[in-house]
Structures are given as C-alpha cells and as structure tokens.
Design a protein around this motif. Sequence first.
Motif, PDB file in Angstrom:
ATOM      1  N   ARG A  47       7.546  -7.050   2.672  1.00  0.00           N
ATOM      2  CA  ARG A  47       6.460  -6.386   3.071  1.00  0.00           C
ATOM      3  C   ARG A  47       5.839  -5.129   2.308  1.00  0.00           C
ATOM      4  NH1 ARG A  47      10.744  -4.567   6.190  1.00  0.00           N
ATOM      5  NH2 ARG A  47      11.056  -2.287   6.308  1.00  0.00           N
ATOM      6  N   ASN A  48       6.816  -4.660   1.561  1.00  0.00           N
ATOM      7  CA  ASN A  48       6.270  -3.846   0.445  1.00  0.00           C
ATOM      8  C   ASN A  48       5.774  -4.163  -0.897  1.00  0.00           C
ATOM      9  OD1 ASN A  48       7.049  -1.458   1.983  1.00  0.00           O
ATOM     10  ND2 ASN A  48       9.384  -1.850   1.609  1.00  0.00           N
ATOM     11  N   ARG A  49       5.805  -5.598  -1.125  1.00  0.00           N
ATOM     12  CA  ARG A  49       5.400  -6.337  -2.245  1.00  0.00           C
ATOM     13  C   ARG A  49       4.143  -7.060  -2.204  1.00  0.00           C
ATOM     14  NH1 ARG A  49      10.332  -7.159  -5.238  1.00  0.00           N
ATOM     15  NH2 ARG A  49      12.082  -6.206  -3.887  1.00  0.00           N
ATOM     16  N   ALA A 244     -10.915  -5.966  -4.729  1.00  0.00           N
ATOM     17  CA  ALA A 244      -9.889  -6.198  -4.033  1.00  0.00           C
ATOM     18  C   ALA A 244      -9.551  -4.968  -3.006  1.00  0.00           C
ATOM     19  CB  ALA A 244      -8.492  -6.305  -4.749  1.00  0.00           C
ATOM     20  N   ASP A 245      -8.871  -5.349  -2.090  1.00  0.00           N
ATOM     21  CA  ASP A 245      -8.436  -4.425  -0.939  1.00  0.00           C
ATOM     22  C   ASP A 245      -7.500  -3.413  -1.719  1.00  0.00           C
ATOM     23  OD1 ASP A 245      -6.121  -5.759  -0.716  1.00  0.00           O
ATOM     24  OD2 ASP A 245      -6.702  -6.860   0.918  1.00  0.00           O
ATOM     25  N   ALA A 246      -7.086  -2.155  -0.870  1.00  0.00           N
ATOM     26  CA  ALA A 246      -6.169  -1.351  -1.258  1.00  0.00           C
ATOM     27  C   ALA A 246      -4.896  -1.990  -1.539  1.00  0.00           C
ATOM     28  CB  ALA A 246      -6.059  -0.327  -0.095  1.00  0.00           C
ATOM     29  N   LYS A 247      -4.696  -3.016  -0.981  1.00  0.00           N
ATOM     30  CA  LYS A 247      -3.166  -3.570  -1.210  1.00  0.00           C
ATOM     31  C   LYS A 247      -3.060  -4.240  -2.618  1.00  0.00           C
ATOM     32  CE  LYS A 247      -1.530  -4.354   3.491  1.00  0.00           C
ATOM     33  NZ  LYS A 247      -0.950  -5.168   4.763  1.00  0.00           N
ATOM     34  N   HIS A 248      -4.123  -4.161  -3.024  1.00  0.00           N
ATOM     35  CA  HIS A 248      -4.275  -5.104  -4.471  1.00  0.00           C
ATOM     36  C   HIS A 248      -4.919  -4.463  -5.574  1.00  0.00           C
ATOM     37  CE1 HIS A 248      -3.442  -8.146  -1.282  1.00  0.00           C
ATOM     38  NE2 HIS A 248      -3.137  -8.983  -2.227  1.00  0.00           N
ATOM     39  N   LYS A 249      -4.941  -3.073  -5.488  1.00  0.00           N
ATOM     40  CA  LYS A 249      -5.951  -2.440  -6.641  1.00  0.00           C
ATOM     41  C   LYS A 249      -5.086  -0.770  -6.704  1.00  0.00           C
ATOM     42  CE  LYS A 249      -9.746  -0.636  -3.911  1.00  0.00           C
ATOM     43  NZ  LYS A 249     -11.097  -0.535  -3.690  1.00  0.00           N
ATOM     44  N   ASP A 357      -4.534   6.048  -1.836  1.00  0.00           N
ATOM     45  CA  ASP A 357      -5.252   4.992  -0.895  1.00  0.00           C
ATOM     46  C   ASP A 357      -4.055   4.272  -0.365  1.00  0.00           C
ATOM     47  OD1 ASP A 357      -7.805   6.253  -1.648  1.00  0.00           O
ATOM     48  OD2 ASP A 357      -8.233   4.932  -3.419  1.00  0.00           O
ATOM     49  N   SER A 358      -3.135   3.657  -1.135  1.00  0.00           N
ATOM     50  CA  SER A 358      -2.324   2.763  -0.642  1.00  0.00           C
ATOM     51  C   SER A 358      -0.817   3.318  -0.161  1.00  0.00           C
ATOM     52  CB  SER A 358      -1.966   1.753  -1.904  1.00  0.00           C
ATOM     53  OG  SER A 358      -1.200   2.164  -2.791  1.00  0.00           O
ATOM     54  N   GLY A 359      -0.757   4.590  -0.691  1.00  0.00           N
ATOM     55  CA  GLY A 359       0.525   5.350  -0.275  1.00  0.00           C
ATOM     56  C   GLY A 359       1.510   5.006  -1.172  1.00  0.00           C
TER      57      GLY A 359
END
Length: 456
Positions: A47-49, A244-249, A357-359
């Motif tokens: 989940r963290n990847r 991309a969204d925050a998870k991908h940038k 943004d992503s933490g």
Amino acid sequence: MTLATGSRNERFKLGKALRRETPREAHADLKGSLSRDAVAILAESDRNRVPELVPERYARMSLNPFAFLRGAAAIMATDLAGQPRAGIPVQAGGDSHLMNFGAFVTPENNILFDVNDFDETLPGVDFTVDLKRLAASVAVAALGSGASKRQARALAAATVRAYRLHMAALAKLSPLEVWHSRIDLEQEINRIGNGGLRRRLAGVIAKARGEGLSNDDNFPHLVSGGDPKIVDKPPTIFHLDPKADAKHKLGVERVLATYRKGLNPDRLRLLNRFTMKGIAFKAVGVGSVGTFCCIALFLTGDNEPLILQIKQALPSVLERLGGNLAYKAPQGHRVVQGQQMMQAASDIFLGSTRDEDSGREFYVRTLKNHRLGSISEISEGEALSDYARLCGRTLARAHARSGDPAAIAGYSGKSEVLDDAIASFAMAYAEQTILDHAALVKAKPPAKSAKAAKAA
C-alpha cells in the motif's frame, strides 16, 4: 560501568560475560515458529508503493531464492525477532546481504569498499542481526551457484570469522582510529586469493579513475545538444506525468527547497552552481521496487551534469524486532544519520526532505555509479569466498563506529564457536528462504498489466 565506558580490557570482559546470558552456541538454531505467511508479510508494504510497480517487485523476487532474500528484509526481521541476541547494540544496516556492499570514490580520489544501502538502518540493534543476514545471504548465494551444503556452510562460517577477526583488530585501536578506519579497495586486492576476482576489482579501480560514467548501462544517459535531458529507459527510467495524481508525482520545487534548507552552507554553495533541468522516475533494486524514487538532473552553465537521487524512506523493517526500536524522527533523517554513522566517507550531498502533497518522506544523495556499486555481481563460484570475507570485514568496520568493538570482540571470542553457530543458523535460514521463495512462486502474484509494463 556500562559497555560504553571503562578501559578496553574491562569492556572486553563485559562482552565476554554476556555469553553467560546468551551463549554463543545459542545462535546456531533457527528458533520460533516459522508458520508465518511470508507472502502476506511482503504484501503489507504494497500500500506504500506505486501500485503499477508492485508486480515488478514480485517478478524480480520470483527469479530465484537469492533474489527473494534481497527483497525479503521484512520477513527476515520478523524471524529474527525470535532469535537470541548478544546484547551489544550498534547502528545496524538492516539489510546487510552480499549485494548491499560496494565501492566508492572519495573526494581524495581513494576507492573505498563499504556498506552501500541504508533504507533499513536503525540505531540500537544487536550486532548479530546484521551478521546473521549477511551469513544467510552467503549461504543462499553459495547454494544458488551450485555449491554443496558443506561448502555453503563453510563460506558462511568464513564470513563470520572475517567479521570476528577484524573486530578483534579494531578493538585494539583508539576511538579516533576506529572512526577513521576504512577498507581501501586497492589494498584489499592484495588479500584476495582468487585471480579472477583480483583482475575484476583492478578493472573497477581503473575504470573509476579513467572512464567514469560514460559506459555505465545503469547510469542514466543524457540527450546531448543545446538542452540535455535524461533519456527514458523503460522499464527502469521514465519521465513523470505532470498531470498525474499526488500518488504518482512529486512536488519537486518544495521537496528540493526543504532539502536545501538542511544542507550545510558549503554543500549548498556547491549545489547552487547547478540548475535543475529535469526529473524522472527510476525503479531501483529488488526490495525497493515500487517505492517512490526519482532522479533529478542538474547542469552548470557549461552543461556539466550532477544527478541526485530522491528516494522514499519508509519505516525500517527492523522495528519488527520489537523493544524500543520505533524511530520517532522523520524516516529520511534516519537513513541519513545511519549512513553517516556507518560509512567511512558519506556522500557530500546526503540530506533529507518531505513531499507535503503526498506525505512521503525522502532522503537525497548523489546517484551512485553502477560500475562502482555492484561489485557483488561478480561474487560467484570460487570468488565468492574472498568476496564474502571482504563483506564480513567491512561490516565489522561499520559496526565498530557506533558500537563497542572491545565488547563485541569479548563476546565473539578467539575461537570459532560463534562462526560455527551462525553458519548453522545461515544454513537453516537458507533452507527456509528456498521454501519462502517457492511459496511466492506458487502464490502467483499479479503480473504486470500492459499499461504498467509500459509505465514501469
């Protein structure tokens, strides 16, 4: 008096006295229940990847038992929680297998051999934790190369012996001498019996001083011309999608601004001579695949490059050992501090930062030259013995900086009792690794989709 005080002789005796609480022979057995689900432990960090890269992680780990061991630091930390400990803490690397050692060029143009991966580093960990992981990796590598069980066990014992003897030598030095000790690769060549390994290490040194990065397939190539940029090399290197969204940038400007604030003024002055020109994602390693890792290209006005790696720092798997090992400060700080503690000469651009943004938390360093950092790829066959002993001596030097070499030497002793015990553990863990690898292959983790394969 504690292990940190007293004369060298007194601390040696205190270390020796610890054998009464944990006899050296106690390290021989793989204790506790191993009914845990290895595949489930691996899945806990998914989940963290980056989701699209998780299948790539499993694909790399499925290749063979050694590749599995490389990516299974969390599993081994879980298993080591139930094993005996000597009671002498050090700054642990946390993932000290054979592939996590390498060569580095210092600012003085010396080429050192040292520990080179600190994603799992943690202070206050028993020295036997790293030593058992190194010995287990030697046993797994030996079996994978076709060695008999007897040969694999002997190699694991020789690795521990090299650690023990070098620690005994370090225990005779002053704290300053220990701190400034280093493993000089050119001097180490003279200790290596295998001719093929000697020639290859000499080649590494020659190329480090001559060719530099020009022929390094792992190092990102740059498009030349008026506007140099990083060349995409799927599936390992590709540019980020700005939409991309925050998870991908990555919030590059803020991340680098935070990083700059933590640099010493002299390092910052040097970095300011470069301007950032681009950033790309770079998948790395085995266990790290799927963690967010980028490379940033900086250029001078004359297009002279500097490439920094911005790598995500997750909590150390060594927290699974229990006790009071949970790290409270930012994880990037943990990695930076661990590297500075263990390495003889740390990267001048080493630092930490965070993406609000992503933490995500990160550490930053100069991107390593693959040509220098992966000497372990040649550690097969008869060369493995020399290489494994070199890693054992190197781990001892790294531990002696933060731990008490006299106490460790006192516990380890002058006989081969500890060597033999940890070799037995290593063989038992090698057998368990083979079973865990088979379980992963049988579980058939999801394969990469066409879209993920293209993106990765």
